[in-house]
Scaffold this active site. Structure first.
Site, short mmCIF file in Angstrom:
data_model
loop_
_atom_site.label_atom_id
_atom_site.label_comp_id
_atom_site.label_asym_id
_atom_site.label_seq_id
_atom_site.Cartn_x
_atom_site.Cartn_y
_atom_site.Cartn_z
N GLY A 115 70.07 -14.54 -4.22
CA GLY A 115 70.19 -14.42 -5.67
C GLY A 115 68.97 -13.76 -6.29
O GLY A 115 68.63 -14.04 -7.44
N SER A 200 70.65 -11.94 1.40
CA SER A 200 70.02 -11.30 0.25
C SER A 200 68.59 -11.83 0.12
O SER A 200 67.81 -11.73 1.05
CB SER A 200 70.86 -11.52 -1.00
OG SER A 200 70.45 -10.68 -2.06
#
Length: 502
Positions: A115, A200
């Site tokens: 995120g 991520s």
């Protein structure tokens, strides 16, 4: 079933998961609340409790923008609940286990969510650990601080607490990992057989943890999903560490924007006020989203540490989705493309232009290539140059993803598959997608258990062979609509560009 477990701070009680053979323990504290004087400090030890603590629900998510407000793909996909509890008191983790006793020593996965270090939480529905737990894995998902509360750097912090001046979110992850080492045996896990994994920013976190020599011996293998970025054109600084001085200047600007002069004043502000003002400042480009070379937790660029062998050297699985984070040459026409190529590649520009892929033109530019693909392959080749290299397994996720938005293989789409949680998604997945998810989860479970993804699926069938990615054998595993397919690197432009990653 193991429904209660002992931890260093007291007993915890879990609940049966959807599959009653699995026990889920949610909201176990692994550190003290990072509030008040503990704001912007390294995580402190959790307090003990008496009796048995019920761990039935996820703890509040880290302070961040309220989820589920917008209409972007992530709000539609899994950040769906704007009323999910949120608090600065957020240092909790969750455990899924199919152990029947505390003596089984099953392999362990420690998961760090993504995120951009701004958003995300362990309660996201795709991170349900039940399917992996069915395969004999003890799954742990670790929460950590985000944004300005997790990644602030400021000269006052550097002066007042030089042993831990910044990188608080990464220190939370490290504290969670060490809690697992000390406590996971109580949940039937093996503290000497831990895999760290993330996607991520979570993948970038895995890179950072591997580059931190203090973590030596805390894990046996690692998974990096869409968390390494490289570009052959303009430098790609995503997740590259900043200096204390660079990051400290951003911290000074945040304090100015908050209307405070001292750390003491800043620690008295309401967390929601910091969140709101930081969100405004971030929209102007002042974003805390990279680790900082503080000389303690981070001593060098994790990509460099991987290339030069200075990381904690364990087997690695890594890869990317097909449509995420593409890099392009920005040129108006073929003539400008030639000039740009000369600037990027000098005497080898003509060779670059000889590849058909170099002439491909999209609305964004020429010669599209995947930044995560180049990043992962670049570091894997760096490992392959070491003495006695560890095996590194590369994948590319390229199936059809259904939906009326025709999303392609967007960033994070593979999470539904690796965790085998497609049933929680609103997309109209069909049988082939469930078959692929089962294969991907099987490969992942095999790797978590042994450091080698090869072997058999959950039904006892031999999986297609997945060879390591090396300089001599550029092997890939393609996750397609037809299932897992072993392949050799087909894109000759990628092979050329791997020597040019910046």
């Amino acid at each position: 079933m193991l429904r209660t477990a002992d931890t260093e701070n007291g007993k915890v009680r879990g609940l049966p998961a959807a599959d009653p053979r699995i026990t889920a323990f949610k909201g176990i504290p692994f550190a003290a609340p990072p509030v008040g004087e503990n704001r912007w400090r390294a995580p402190q030890p959790a307090e003990n409790w008496q009796g048995v603590r019920d761990c039935f629900e996820f703890a509040p998510i880290s302070v961040q923008d309220i989820p589920g407000i917008g209409d972007d793909i992530y709000c539609r996909e899994w950040h769906v609940d704007p009323e999910i509890p949120m608090s600065e008191d957020c240092l909790y983790l969750n455990v899924w286990t199919n152990a029947k006793s505390a003596h089984e020593r099953k392999p362990v996965l420690v998961w760090f969510f993504g995120g951009a270090f701004q958003w995300g939480y362990t309660a996201e529905m795709e991170f349900d650990g039940e399917r992996l737990a069915r395969r004999g894995i003890v799954v742990v998902t670790v929460n950590y601080r985000l944004g300005a509360l997790g990644f602030l750097c400021h000269p006052q912090l550097t002066r007042e607490q030089p042993d831990a001046p910044c990188n608080f979110g990464c220190l939370d992850q490290q504290a969670g990992l060490r809690w697992v080492r000390r406590n996971i045996a109580g949940f039937g896990g093996d503290p000497d057989n831990i895999t760290i994994a993330g996607q991520s920013a979570g993948g970038g976190s895995v890179m950072a943890q591997m580059a931190c020599r203090d973590n030596e011996g805390d894990f046996r293998r690692a998974v990096i999903m869409s968390g390494v970025f490289g570009s052959p054109y303009e430098p790609n600084d995503f997740f590259r560490p900043q200096s204390l001085e660079q990051a400290g200047k951003k911290g000074e600007r945040l304090f100015e924007y908050l209307g405070v002069n001292t750390l003491k004043e800043a620690r008295k502000l309401e967390a929601d006020h910091i969140r709101s003002k930081y969100s405004e400042l971030r929209s102007r480009g002042e974003m805390f989203f990279t680790i900082v070379e503080d000389g303690r937790f981070c001593t060098q660029d994790p990509m460099a540490a991987f290339r030069n062998g200075a990381r904690i050297r364990v087997p690695v699985m890594g890869g990317n989705t097909g449509d995420e984070f593409m890099e392009f040459i920005q040129a108006a026409d073929d003539k400008e493309l030639v000039n740009k190529a000369k600037g990027y590649f000098g005497s080898r520009a003509e060779e670059f232009l000889s590849f058909p892929e170099a002439k491909v033109r999209t609305a964004q530019g020429y010669a599209p290539v995947s930044a995560p693909e180049l990043g992962v392959k670049d570091i894997f080749l760096g490992e392959n140059r070491q003495n006695k290299p560890e095996n590194c397994y590369y994948y590319r996720f390229i199936p059809d993803i259904p939906g009326d938005d025709a999303p392609g293989t967007f960033h994070s789409a593979d999470l539904w598959f690796f965790f085998e949680t497609l049933s929680k998604c609103t997309r109209p997945f069909e049988g082939r997608h469930y078959d692929l998810a089962r294969q991907m989860c099987d490969y992942w479970a095999n790797f978590i258990k042994t450091g080698d993804p090869n072997g058999f699926d959950i039904n006892g069938k031999k999986l297609p062979q997945w060879k390591p990615y090396t300089d001599n054998e550029r092997s890939e595993m393609l996750f397609t609509s037809e299932g897992a397919i072993s392949s050799a690197e087909q894109n000759s432009l990628v092979r050329f560009l791997l020597g040019k990653v910046k």
